[in-house]
Design a protein around this motif. Sequence first.
Motif, PDB file in Angstrom:
ATOM      1  N   TRP A  83       8.500  -8.113  -4.904  1.00 28.56           N
ATOM      2  CA  TRP A  83       8.257  -7.884  -3.450  1.00 28.56           C
ATOM      3  C   TRP A  83       9.398  -8.654  -3.045  1.00 28.56           C
ATOM      4  O   TRP A  83      10.911  -7.934  -2.169  1.00 28.56           O
ATOM      5  CB  TRP A  83       7.224  -8.483  -2.805  1.00 28.56           C
ATOM      6  CG  TRP A  83       6.434  -7.294  -3.449  1.00 28.56           C
ATOM      7  CD1 TRP A  83       6.365  -6.754  -4.003  1.00 28.56           C
ATOM      8  CD2 TRP A  83       4.917  -7.643  -2.496  1.00 28.56           C
ATOM      9  NE1 TRP A  83       4.714  -6.078  -3.511  1.00 28.56           N
ATOM     10  CE2 TRP A  83       4.075  -7.224  -3.343  1.00 28.56           C
ATOM     11  CE3 TRP A  83       4.334  -8.365  -1.423  1.00 28.56           C
ATOM     12  CZ2 TRP A  83       2.540  -6.680  -2.758  1.00 28.56           C
ATOM     13  CZ3 TRP A  83       3.117  -8.480  -1.269  1.00 28.56           C
ATOM     14  CH2 TRP A  83       1.912  -7.746  -1.948  1.00 28.56           C
ATOM     15  N   ILE A 134       7.800 -11.410   4.707  1.00 25.43           N
ATOM     16  CA  ILE A 134       6.646  -9.887   4.234  1.00 25.43           C
ATOM     17  C   ILE A 134       5.414 -10.344   5.544  1.00 25.43           C
ATOM     18  O   ILE A 134       4.656 -10.859   5.972  1.00 25.43           O
ATOM     19  CB  ILE A 134       5.910 -10.833   2.837  1.00 25.43           C
ATOM     20  CG1 ILE A 134       7.162 -10.741   1.906  1.00 25.43           C
ATOM     21  CG2 ILE A 134       4.749  -9.282   2.741  1.00 25.43           C
ATOM     22  CD1 ILE A 134       8.083  -9.490   1.545  1.00 25.43           C
ATOM     23  N   LEU A 178       5.423  -1.999   1.517  1.00 29.67           N
ATOM     24  CA  LEU A 178       4.156  -2.433   0.254  1.00 29.67           C
ATOM     25  C   LEU A 178       2.703  -2.653  -0.151  1.00 29.67           C
ATOM     26  O   LEU A 178       2.477  -2.212   0.950  1.00 29.67           O
ATOM     27  CB  LEU A 178       4.395  -4.011   0.449  1.00 29.67           C
ATOM     28  CG  LEU A 178       6.203  -4.242   0.261  1.00 29.67           C
ATOM     29  CD1 LEU A 178       6.007  -5.790   0.874  1.00 29.67           C
ATOM     30  CD2 LEU A 178       6.884  -3.957  -0.566  1.00 29.67           C
TER      31      LEU A 178
END
Length: 141
Positions: free
Chosen positions: A40, A103, A19
Amino acid sequence: MARAQLEPRADRQVFELPLEVKPEHIDENGHVNNVVYVGWLQDAGTAHWNASFDEDTRTRWSWVGVRHEIDYFRPLMPDATGVKARTWVGEPQGPRFNRFVRIEDGEGRLCAQGVTEWVLVDAKTMRPHRIPADMLPAFQR
């Protein structure tokens, strides 16, 4: 209240997606805005699907996200590099799968985690369809 950190099951394939933190992701508090994380989650699930199935399968079927839940642990700052999403799926429930996403920052620290409930639909009719058994091995180790 401390939240349990999501960890993939040993029998699940874990897909990783790099990312990029972009200037437009940064909010007035100086870190990645919460709304970006929702995107995301979707990006990770879509990339996993695209990497795991051929074009014919992806043309026949589509996924619709019907619920998102996100926990935030540490902010991602404007200069963050090496950020990645790690994603895997849970147990199929008829046409539904929960997809789990972590994440992580460049040091592997958990910044946020989320669960999205996805529903498999026929791409032409957009009607829900039970997840075919022959689709399941692509999500397993």
